[in-house]
Structure formats: C-alpha cells, structure tokens
Motif scaffolding. Sequence first.
Motif, PDB file in Angstrom:
ATOM      1  N   HIS A 111       0.811  -1.213   0.000  1.00 43.97           N
ATOM      2  CA  HIS A 111       0.000   0.000   0.000  1.00 43.97           C
ATOM      3  C   HIS A 111       0.845   1.263   0.000  1.00 43.97           C
ATOM      4  O   HIS A 111       1.905   1.325   0.638  1.00 43.97           O
ATOM      5  CB  HIS A 111      -0.937   0.033   1.216  1.00 43.97           C
ATOM      6  N   VAL A 112       0.356   2.258  -0.736  1.00 35.71           N
ATOM      7  CA  VAL A 112       0.872   3.626  -0.665  1.00 35.71           C
ATOM      8  C   VAL A 112      -0.151   4.456   0.102  1.00 35.71           C
ATOM      9  O   VAL A 112      -1.328   4.493  -0.267  1.00 35.71           O
ATOM     10  CB  VAL A 112       1.082   4.233  -2.069  1.00 35.71           C
ATOM     11  N   VAL A 166       3.072  20.150  11.648  1.00 36.93           N
ATOM     12  CA  VAL A 166       3.604  18.802  11.881  1.00 36.93           C
ATOM     13  C   VAL A 166       3.540  18.406  13.343  1.00 36.93           C
ATOM     14  O   VAL A 166       3.800  17.250  13.687  1.00 36.93           O
ATOM     15  CB  VAL A 166       5.054  18.704  11.366  1.00 36.93           C
ATOM     16  N   ALA A 167       3.203  19.344  14.231  1.00 40.25           N
ATOM     17  CA  ALA A 167       3.063  18.996  15.640  1.00 40.25           C
ATOM     18  C   ALA A 167       1.757  18.259  15.913  1.00 40.25           C
ATOM     19  O   ALA A 167       1.602  17.647  16.973  1.00 40.25           O
ATOM     20  CB  ALA A 167       3.141  20.254  16.505  1.00 40.25           C
ATOM     21  N   ARG A 168       0.831  18.309  14.956  1.00 36.61           N
ATOM     22  CA  ARG A 168      -0.462  17.628  15.121  1.00 36.61           C
ATOM     23  C   ARG A 168      -0.521  16.419  14.199  1.00 36.61           C
ATOM     24  O   ARG A 168       0.053  16.408  13.110  1.00 36.61           O
ATOM     25  CB  ARG A 168      -1.600  18.601  14.809  1.00 36.61           C
ATOM     26  N   GLU A 169      -1.225  15.404  14.649  1.00 33.56           N
ATOM     27  CA  GLU A 169      -1.278  14.132  13.910  1.00 33.56           C
ATOM     28  C   GLU A 169      -2.021  14.298  12.586  1.00 33.56           C
ATOM     29  O   GLU A 169      -3.128  14.841  12.542  1.00 33.56           O
ATOM     30  CB  GLU A 169      -1.968  13.074  14.770  1.00 33.56           C
ATOM     31  N   PRO A 170      -1.433  13.837  11.489  1.00 36.68           N
ATOM     32  CA  PRO A 170      -2.092  13.966  10.180  1.00 36.68           C
ATOM     33  C   PRO A 170      -3.129  12.867   9.973  1.00 36.68           C
ATOM     34  O   PRO A 170      -3.165  11.861  10.693  1.00 36.68           O
ATOM     35  CB  PRO A 170      -0.933  13.815   9.199  1.00 36.68           C
ATOM     36  N   ALA A 171      -3.947  13.052   8.948  1.00 39.24           N
ATOM     37  CA  ALA A 171      -4.957  12.064   8.576  1.00 39.24           C
ATOM     38  C   ALA A 171      -4.593  11.439   7.241  1.00 39.24           C
ATOM     39  O   ALA A 171      -4.009  12.097   6.373  1.00 39.24           O
ATOM     40  CB  ALA A 171      -6.332  12.727   8.488  1.00 39.24           C
ATOM     41  N   CYS A 172      -4.957  10.174   7.066  1.00 38.22           N
ATOM     42  CA  CYS A 172      -4.721   9.498   5.797  1.00 38.22           C
ATOM     43  C   CYS A 172      -5.784   9.962   4.802  1.00 38.22           C
ATOM     44  O   CYS A 172      -6.984   9.703   4.996  1.00 38.22           O
ATOM     45  CB  CYS A 172      -4.779   7.978   5.971  1.00 38.22           C
ATOM     46  N   VAL A 173      -5.356  10.646   3.747  1.00 35.38           N
ATOM     47  CA  VAL A 173      -6.303  11.236   2.803  1.00 35.38           C
ATOM     48  C   VAL A 173      -6.335  10.497   1.472  1.00 35.38           C
ATOM     49  O   VAL A 173      -7.201  10.760   0.639  1.00 35.38           O
ATOM     50  CB  VAL A 173      -5.974  12.719   2.558  1.00 35.38           C
ATOM     51  N   ALA A 174      -5.401   9.580   1.238  1.00 31.45           N
ATOM     52  CA  ALA A 174      -5.399   8.815  -0.011  1.00 31.45           C
ATOM     53  C   ALA A 174      -4.694   7.491   0.223  1.00 31.45           C
ATOM     54  O   ALA A 174      -3.779   7.380   1.053  1.00 31.45           O
ATOM     55  CB  ALA A 174      -4.710   9.589  -1.129  1.00 31.45           C
ATOM     56  N   LEU A 175      -5.135   6.470  -0.527  1.00 32.82           N
ATOM     57  CA  LEU A 175      -4.617   5.114  -0.341  1.00 32.82           C
ATOM     58  C   LEU A 175      -4.735   4.358  -1.657  1.00 32.82           C
ATOM     59  O   LEU A 175      -5.725   4.496  -2.374  1.00 32.82           O
ATOM     60  CB  LEU A 175      -5.411   4.397   0.760  1.00 32.82           C
ATOM     61  N   VAL A 176      -3.707   3.557  -1.978  1.00 33.96           N
ATOM     62  CA  VAL A 176      -3.775   2.717  -3.168  1.00 33.96           C
ATOM     63  C   VAL A 176      -3.025   1.425  -2.894  1.00 33.96           C
ATOM     64  O   VAL A 176      -1.997   1.417  -2.210  1.00 33.96           O
ATOM     65  CB  VAL A 176      -3.202   3.439  -4.405  1.00 33.96           C
ATOM     66  N   ASN A 177      -3.550   0.333  -3.426  1.00 32.20           N
ATOM     67  CA  ASN A 177      -2.939  -0.990  -3.276  1.00 32.20           C
ATOM     68  C   ASN A 177      -2.274  -1.369  -4.594  1.00 32.20           C
ATOM     69  O   ASN A 177      -2.936  -1.531  -5.616  1.00 32.20           O
ATOM     70  CB  ASN A 177      -3.999  -2.020  -2.896  1.00 32.20           C
ATOM     71  N   THR A 178      -0.939  -1.521  -4.585  1.00 31.20           N
ATOM     72  CA  THR A 178      -0.205  -1.860  -5.801  1.00 31.20           C
ATOM     73  C   THR A 178      -0.081  -3.369  -6.014  1.00 31.20           C
ATOM     74  O   THR A 178       0.353  -3.801  -7.082  1.00 31.20           O
ATOM     75  CB  THR A 178       1.211  -1.274  -5.741  1.00 31.20           C
TER      76      THR A 178
END
Length: 460
Positions: free
Chosen positions: A318-319, A330-342
């Motif tokens: 996964h990417v 960057v001091a705050r936790e990011p969210a996963c906004v995109a995902l792809v399965n290669t």
Amino acid sequence: MAAKDGAVLRVVAGSYERVLYGFDMVPASPEFQQETGRPYMMETVFRYAAHSGCIKCLSVGGSFLVSGSTDEHIKLYDMKRCVEYGDLLQHQGSITALHFTGSHMLSCSEDGTVCVWRRRDWECLKTLRAGGSAVNSLAVHPSGKLALSASRAKQLVTWNLIKGRVAYQTQLKREATVCVWNVSGSAYALVQDSLVTVFDLASGDEVARFDNRQRVHDAVFLADDRLAVACEDAAVRVLAMPPPAEAGAEAGAEGRADATVLYSLGGHESRVKALHLIEALVDKDGAGCAGGSSGGGGGSSGSSHTERFLVSVSSDSHVRVWQFPDGGDVAREPACVALVNTRARLTCVGGYPFATPPTAAATADGDGDGQSDGGDGDGDGDEAEATATPTGTAKRKAAARNNDDGAARKRTKAKTNTQDAGTKGRSRKPKHDGKGAAAAAVAPGSAAKDTSRKKRPQKK
C-alpha cells in the motif's frame, strides 16, 4: 504525461518485483468520499517493468526520474513525456541511493563509490571513493556544498562537493543504514538498526537519540525539531527533538537527551520501507492549483494555500498519503487522505507537487533532500536537458573510440582553412553551467581537455 485537472501531486514507488508505479492524487468524487471517508483518490499514471533486479532507490528532479536497482543500472526517464531515455552505467554494484541537487545528480553504490552526474548531458564528472566499502546511504546538505555518506564499514564520510574530496571521516561504533539532514542543515540524523541519533553540525555533538527497539528503515525531517521514522512494526513514528536548552540540562555527563514520540501513524500491515515529504499548493476546495506543472510552481491564485503531505510505502503493497492539519502543522497528527494498493512489495518512494509553494520553488535548485527529491527547480533548464539523450558512459566512450580518427581529421582540416596564424591552436576553457556545490564537484585540473590535434601543414 499531462496531469488531470485538479491533481495535487504525483507519487512514484519502486518495488521488489522490479516494477515502477506512478500515481496522481486527485480530488475524489462525492460518492467516493462518502464510501471511503477519504477526500482524495490515487489514479494510476503508469506501471512499468523498469529493471531486471529489485528497485532499491529513486529520485525525482524537475522533469526527470531516476531509479536504481540491484542490476547495477541507473534508469533515466522523462516524466513529462513518460519515456525512458537510457541507462547510466558507471557503477559496478547495486545502486543504493540517488539524489538531485541543482543541475547535478549524485548516486552511490555497493561498489564503494559516489558518482557526480551532470544533468545537461548526463556525463559522470567525478567518481568519489568512499573507502572501498559499500555505501548504504547518501544525504546532500540543503546548501548543496556538503554531503554525508554512510558505509558498511561503519564509516561516516563528509564530502566537500565544492572541491570533490573528503572533508572529514568518522569511524562509527555501529553501521549506519540511513543518514538525513534536517530542514535548515544545522543537524543530521543517523539510523543504526533500531537506534536513531541526531548530531549537531557545528559542534559534532550528539544532541538526541531514540531507541525504537525494532529496526528503522527510513527517516525524514518534517521540521528541525520533528523527525518521522519508518519502522519494522508497521508504524510511522514522529519524534520530537528536545530544545537546545532542555537538551543541555537533561543531557548531563552523557551529552545528549532522549527524543520523545509525539504520535504514531497506523494503518500499514507490514514494515514501512520509505517516507517522502511533499509541499503543494491547493485551492480552497483541496484541488491542485491550475497552471502548475511538474513542480513548476505557477498559476497560484489568491485563494491558494500550502499543504504538507507525508507519503509512506510498505511491504503490505500500500501507498498511503497523510495530510497535516492547519496548512502543514507537523506537531499535530495527520490524517490518511489517499490510499492505493499496488499488489507489490514496495521498497522506495518519491514524488513532486504539480504546483510548488513560492518558498519551495525559490530553493528548489539547491535541493539536497535525501528524500525530498520532488519539485522542479530548473525552469527553462529542464527543456534544454530534455533534449539530451544519454546512453551511458560506457556507450559514449565506445562511440568516441570508433569515430576518433575521422573526427580528428575533420577538425584539423577545418582549423587549417578557417583560422589565421595568430589564432591557430588556441583552445577555450570549458564552461561550468551548474549552480551550488555539485556544479564544482570536479576538482581543479580535472576539467575536460581540448582533444583537437595539431598538425603541421604539408609542403607542396
């Protein structure tokens, strides 16, 4: 290949299966957002069987993409046209790292060498010997004047890229597999199995360390005091470096303080192999700003703003793209906004934004990112570079030998007919077209010599 309207950034990933993958991150449709909860989707741009061995590293600079493999080849591609240019064949071992810096590109290999390539014609200007041991990692200082290389012989070498020679060499207690500079270039981090150590550049002192207890595969600075590490246990951890005053108070006799885990990013199911940080301009709807191309940094409107994205790739195929909140805090936790399965075991990652923030565009020529390879910093120079068709040093040398006699005779005849007695035989000094350190990486006296042959006029 032109990007789709609204595309924010392009991600390129390499795999154990010898395949390169290219994806554009574009705003998702309302139906997709409702179904997945993610505001972006990844659209496949290309899937290419690039090498005959595992792809170990890649880098993006301007319109060029380079990839290195265990097959000892460096492959060169034009990202705008999605075509392969050829191979760079200088190394005699697996390629371990690739980095663009201004008008040059650096590569290192298990053959114990670091090569400096000129992007204008892809000539290998200098081969730096790193003690004969395999080079594990390479990091270029943000100024472009220095570089660090870590070798299998437990050596850390500081290179003077202005003079093209070793500036300093340190013997480490443990082998370092990753070295990376912080954003300002005032400190650097070394990864030694599970241990991450941060050193101050001016004093050389150890200022912070973190023991992950499991192997760390990659690291990238998000800010001078924030370091993201890719871990064996499938997590991405963001470490907070202690402030200098606090580090001095807590260090005591040991001379260092421990870094702390600010937060951890989950989601991957297997080891995280590589990380890459990208800054991009987006509009108020989250789409890429119109007019940007390959990190060109154009076309920003008044409503545009800068967003920061962290890309992670894993052996789970996964990417994942993580977006930091509030314009890149960057001091705050990011969210996963995109995902792809290669459906492939991924090993390395790179990328670039389609619209570059003005501050990033201004410093793109001095890109010394270890992994921040994206973005176009050369402007018009990219078009000139795109006209070159490199075929590798070995192929060029063979062609030169085959045509040497005929070319020399033609040059001699032309000079005899066109030059007068006062200017005959005068040679011009070669011009250096690069900027920064890598442009002057060739040591004095090692510039190309005039190969024209003088010949006495025959008596009639």
